[in-house]
Design a protein around this motif. Structure first.
Motif, PDB file in Angstrom:
ATOM      1  N   THR A  29      11.115  -8.559 -31.798  1.00  0.00           N
ATOM      2  CA  THR A  29       9.734  -8.178 -32.069  1.00  0.00           C
ATOM      3  C   THR A  29       8.845  -8.711 -30.953  1.00  0.00           C
ATOM      4  OG1 THR A  29      10.202  -8.346 -34.424  1.00  0.00           O
ATOM      5  CG2 THR A  29       7.889  -8.322 -33.786  1.00  0.00           C
ATOM      6  N   GLY A  30       7.904  -7.902 -30.536  1.00  0.00           N
ATOM      7  CA  GLY A  30       6.982  -8.323 -29.487  1.00  0.00           C
ATOM      8  C   GLY A  30       7.360  -7.826 -28.107  1.00  0.00           C
ATOM      9  N   VAL A  31       8.590  -7.328 -27.949  1.00  0.00           N
ATOM     10  CA  VAL A  31       9.003  -6.768 -26.659  1.00  0.00           C
ATOM     11  C   VAL A  31       8.670  -5.280 -26.693  1.00  0.00           C
ATOM     12  CG1 VAL A  31      10.955  -6.267 -25.141  1.00  0.00           C
ATOM     13  CG2 VAL A  31      10.847  -8.453 -26.350  1.00  0.00           C
ATOM     14  N   SER A  32       7.864  -4.846 -25.759  1.00  0.00           N
ATOM     15  CA  SER A  32       7.439  -3.454 -25.697  1.00  0.00           C
ATOM     16  C   SER A  32       8.609  -2.568 -25.265  1.00  0.00           C
ATOM     17  CB  SER A  32       6.295  -3.311 -24.695  1.00  0.00           C
ATOM     18  OG  SER A  32       6.119  -1.969 -24.328  1.00  0.00           O
ATOM     19  N   PRO A  33       9.007  -1.605 -26.115  1.00  0.00           N
ATOM     20  CA  PRO A  33      10.104  -0.704 -25.732  1.00  0.00           C
ATOM     21  C   PRO A  33       9.803   0.055 -24.440  1.00  0.00           C
ATOM     22  CG  PRO A  33       9.629  -0.482 -28.065  1.00  0.00           C
ATOM     23  CD  PRO A  33       8.544  -1.348 -27.484  1.00  0.00           C
ATOM     24  N   ALA A  34       8.568   0.465 -24.248  1.00  0.00           N
ATOM     25  CA  ALA A  34       8.202   1.200 -23.041  1.00  0.00           C
ATOM     26  C   ALA A  34       8.347   0.318 -21.802  1.00  0.00           C
ATOM     27  CB  ALA A  34       6.779   1.724 -23.154  1.00  0.00           C
ATOM     28  N   GLU A  35       7.947  -0.942 -21.914  1.00  0.00           N
ATOM     29  CA  GLU A  35       8.074  -1.863 -20.784  1.00  0.00           C
ATOM     30  C   GLU A  35       9.540  -2.184 -20.507  1.00  0.00           C
ATOM     31  OE1 GLU A  35       6.894  -6.435 -19.634  1.00  0.00           O
ATOM     32  OE2 GLU A  35       5.689  -5.398 -21.131  1.00  0.00           O
ATOM     33  N   LEU A  36      10.308  -2.345 -21.569  1.00  0.00           N
ATOM     34  CA  LEU A  36      11.714  -2.691 -21.433  1.00  0.00           C
ATOM     35  C   LEU A  36      12.513  -1.578 -20.774  1.00  0.00           C
ATOM     36  CD1 LEU A  36      14.074  -4.617 -22.086  1.00  0.00           C
ATOM     37  CD2 LEU A  36      14.207  -3.521 -24.331  1.00  0.00           C
ATOM     38  N   THR A  37      12.311  -0.348 -21.206  1.00  0.00           N
ATOM     39  CA  THR A  37      13.125   0.760 -20.716  1.00  0.00           C
ATOM     40  C   THR A  37      12.477   1.543 -19.577  1.00  0.00           C
ATOM     41  OG1 THR A  37      12.251   2.248 -22.400  1.00  0.00           O
ATOM     42  CG2 THR A  37      14.273   1.044 -22.932  1.00  0.00           C
ATOM     43  N   GLY A  38      11.220   1.255 -19.264  1.00  0.00           N
ATOM     44  CA  GLY A  38      10.530   1.975 -18.192  1.00  0.00           C
ATOM     45  C   GLY A  38      11.262   1.833 -16.866  1.00  0.00           C
ATOM     46  N   GLY A  39      11.570   2.940 -16.224  1.00  0.00           N
ATOM     47  CA  GLY A  39      12.243   2.931 -14.933  1.00  0.00           C
ATOM     48  C   GLY A  39      13.738   2.705 -15.002  1.00  0.00           C
ATOM     49  N   ALA A  40      14.278   2.567 -16.201  1.00  0.00           N
ATOM     50  CA  ALA A  40      15.720   2.305 -16.337  1.00  0.00           C
ATOM     51  C   ALA A  40      16.529   3.529 -15.921  1.00  0.00           C
ATOM     52  CB  ALA A  40      16.060   1.913 -17.771  1.00  0.00           C
ATOM     53  N   ASP A  41      17.610   3.277 -15.209  1.00  0.00           N
ATOM     54  CA  ASP A  41      18.530   4.343 -14.822  1.00  0.00           C
ATOM     55  C   ASP A  41      19.551   4.614 -15.916  1.00  0.00           C
ATOM     56  OD1 ASP A  41      17.676   4.843 -12.030  1.00  0.00           O
ATOM     57  OD2 ASP A  41      18.213   2.731 -11.806  1.00  0.00           O
ATOM     58  N   ARG A  42      19.792   3.596 -16.743  1.00  0.00           N
ATOM     59  CA  ARG A  42      20.820   3.742 -17.769  1.00  0.00           C
ATOM     60  C   ARG A  42      20.571   2.765 -18.906  1.00  0.00           C
ATOM     61  NH1 ARG A  42      27.200   3.854 -16.258  1.00  0.00           N
ATOM     62  NH2 ARG A  42      27.973   4.270 -18.325  1.00  0.00           N
ATOM     63  N   LEU A  43      20.756   3.241 -20.147  1.00  0.00           N
ATOM     64  CA  LEU A  43      20.667   2.398 -21.333  1.00  0.00           C
ATOM     65  C   LEU A  43      22.087   2.174 -21.842  1.00  0.00           C
ATOM     66  CD1 LEU A  43      17.658   4.088 -23.166  1.00  0.00           C
ATOM     67  CD2 LEU A  43      17.612   2.152 -21.607  1.00  0.00           C
ATOM     68  N   LEU A  44      22.443   0.924 -22.080  1.00  0.00           N
ATOM     69  CA  LEU A  44      23.788   0.556 -22.519  1.00  0.00           C
ATOM     70  C   LEU A  44      23.722  -0.139 -23.863  1.00  0.00           C
ATOM     71  CD1 LEU A  44      24.900  -1.143 -19.180  1.00  0.00           C
ATOM     72  CD2 LEU A  44      25.426   1.181 -19.892  1.00  0.00           C
ATOM     73  N   THR A  45      24.831  -0.092 -24.601  1.00  0.00           N
ATOM     74  CA  THR A  45      24.944  -0.889 -25.817  1.00  0.00           C
ATOM     75  C   THR A  45      26.208  -1.737 -25.707  1.00  0.00           C
ATOM     76  OG1 THR A  45      26.150   0.832 -26.994  1.00  0.00           O
ATOM     77  CG2 THR A  45      23.774   0.806 -27.276  1.00  0.00           C
ATOM     78  N   LEU A  46      26.108  -2.962 -26.172  1.00  0.00           N
ATOM     79  CA  LEU A  46      27.282  -3.834 -26.141  1.00  0.00           C
ATOM     80  C   LEU A  46      28.310  -3.429 -27.186  1.00  0.00           C
ATOM     81  CD1 LEU A  46      25.865  -7.427 -25.615  1.00  0.00           C
ATOM     82  CD2 LEU A  46      27.420  -6.199 -24.138  1.00  0.00           C
ATOM     83  N   ALA A  47      27.849  -2.969 -28.337  1.00  0.00           N
ATOM     84  CA  ALA A  47      28.759  -2.691 -29.448  1.00  0.00           C
ATOM     85  C   ALA A  47      29.663  -1.495 -29.185  1.00  0.00           C
ATOM     86  CB  ALA A  47      27.963  -2.466 -30.729  1.00  0.00           C
ATOM     87  N   ALA A  48      29.185  -0.499 -28.489  1.00  0.00           N
ATOM     88  CA  ALA A  48      29.990   0.705 -28.269  1.00  0.00           C
ATOM     89  C   ALA A  48      29.318   1.568 -27.211  1.00  0.00           C
ATOM     90  CB  ALA A  48      30.121   1.492 -29.568  1.00  0.00           C
ATOM     91  N   GLY A  49      29.974   2.636 -26.870  1.00  0.00           N
ATOM     92  CA  GLY A  49      29.332   3.612 -26.012  1.00  0.00           C
ATOM     93  C   GLY A  49      29.850   3.693 -24.594  1.00  0.00           C
ATOM     94  N   GLU A  50      30.466   2.658 -24.088  1.00  0.00           N
ATOM     95  CA  GLU A  50      31.008   2.717 -22.736  1.00  0.00           C
ATOM     96  C   GLU A  50      32.509   2.956 -22.809  1.00  0.00           C
ATOM     97  OE1 GLU A  50      28.778   2.905 -20.286  1.00  0.00           O
ATOM     98  OE2 GLU A  50      27.386   2.617 -21.927  1.00  0.00           O
ATOM     99  N   GLU A  51      33.030   3.620 -21.797  1.00  0.00           N
ATOM    100  CA  GLU A  51      34.457   3.899 -21.755  1.00  0.00           C
ATOM    101  C   GLU A  51      35.233   2.584 -21.698  1.00  0.00           C
ATOM    102  OE1 GLU A  51      37.609   6.278 -18.970  1.00  0.00           O
ATOM    103  OE2 GLU A  51      35.523   6.894 -18.952  1.00  0.00           O
ATOM    104  N   PRO A  52      36.261   2.419 -22.532  1.00  0.00           N
ATOM    105  CA  PRO A  52      37.010   1.160 -22.531  1.00  0.00           C
ATOM    106  C   PRO A  52      38.016   1.089 -21.380  1.00  0.00           C
ATOM    107  CG  PRO A  52      37.842   2.611 -24.239  1.00  0.00           C
ATOM    108  CD  PRO A  52      36.673   3.319 -23.609  1.00  0.00           C
ATOM    109  N   VAL A  53      38.200  -0.126 -20.884  1.00  0.00           N
ATOM    110  CA  VAL A  53      39.244  -0.413 -19.901  1.00  0.00           C
ATOM    111  C   VAL A  53      39.924  -1.711 -20.313  1.00  0.00           C
ATOM    112  CG1 VAL A  53      38.119   0.746 -17.958  1.00  0.00           C
ATOM    113  CG2 VAL A  53      37.706  -1.684 -18.343  1.00  0.00           C
ATOM    114  N   GLY A  54      41.121  -1.922 -19.825  1.00  0.00           N
ATOM    115  CA  GLY A  54      41.838  -3.169 -20.097  1.00  0.00           C
ATOM    116  C   GLY A  54      41.245  -4.292 -19.265  1.00  0.00           C
ATOM    117  N   PRO A  55      40.748  -5.350 -19.890  1.00  0.00           N
ATOM    118  CA  PRO A  55      40.095  -6.426 -19.139  1.00  0.00           C
ATOM    119  C   PRO A  55      41.028  -7.191 -18.202  1.00  0.00           C
ATOM    120  CG  PRO A  55      40.290  -7.020 -21.449  1.00  0.00           C
ATOM    121  CD  PRO A  55      40.752  -5.603 -21.326  1.00  0.00           C
TER     122      PRO A  55
END
Length: 173
Positions: A29-55
């Motif tokens: 709370t208090g973090v402006s979504p527009a300020e946070l994502t403004g100018g971003a080239d890519r939005l990521l999520t830690l929980a899922a969404g990126e292609e998996p690879v073997g670490p």
């Protein structure tokens, strides 16, 4: 590389000429979504969404010839486990963002910058340092866990840098 931690698992990362935002939807709370994502080239999520690879088998891209650099994507992002990402950009060390237990990583982890977020950061950092010696360990933790980390982790560092992230402040790495 520049890291800005906003709290929880929300981060803004400038790497390889790109701006990535991790877990924007979970911003405190208090973090402006527009300020946070403004100018971003890519939005990521830690929980899922990126292609998996073997670490253990993943490897950062080797420095290519200038002619080849125009064909390769400037920044690649991979899931290396639950709540775990690795970000690869030419000319930068691999960036690992962890909000859960660290998976077993390959030898490449000794050149990496690792960001630990979330709870039980000191215990997770100790486990990580028992397995690997990353270039830098950056901690985005609550104050009591951070105090514990700076008391307990120094004997385990063996050349690894230790850095506390402060909410809202950018750190150049």
């Amino acid at each position: 590389m520049k890291l800005t931690w906003f709290g929880g698992t929300t981060m803004r990362v400038h790497i390889g000429g790109s701006i990535l935002v991790v877990d924007a939807a979970l911003a405190p709370t208090g973090v402006s979504p527009a300020e946070l994502t403004g100018g971003a080239d890519r939005l990521l999520t830690l929980a899922a969404g990126e292609e998996p690879v073997g670490p253990r088998t993943w490897r950062p891209r080797s420095a290519g010839r200038l002619l080849d650099e125009t064909d390769a994507p400037p920044v690649e992002c991979w899931s290396i486990g639950p709540s775990a990402l690795v970000i690869d950009a030419p000319g930068e060390p691999p960036l690992v963002i962890l909000a859960a237990e660290s998976p077993m990583l390959g030898r490449w982890a000794d050149r990496a910058v690792v960001v630990l977020l979330g709870s039980n950061g000191t215990g997770r950092a100790a486990t990580l340092l028992d397995r690997h010696a990353p270039r830098l360990l950056a901690l985005g933790l609550d104050a009591p866990d951070l105090d514990r980390a700076f008391t307990e982790l120094p004997p385990r560092l063996d050349g690894t840098g230790l850095l506390a992230l402060e909410q809202g402040l950018a750190v150049e790495v």
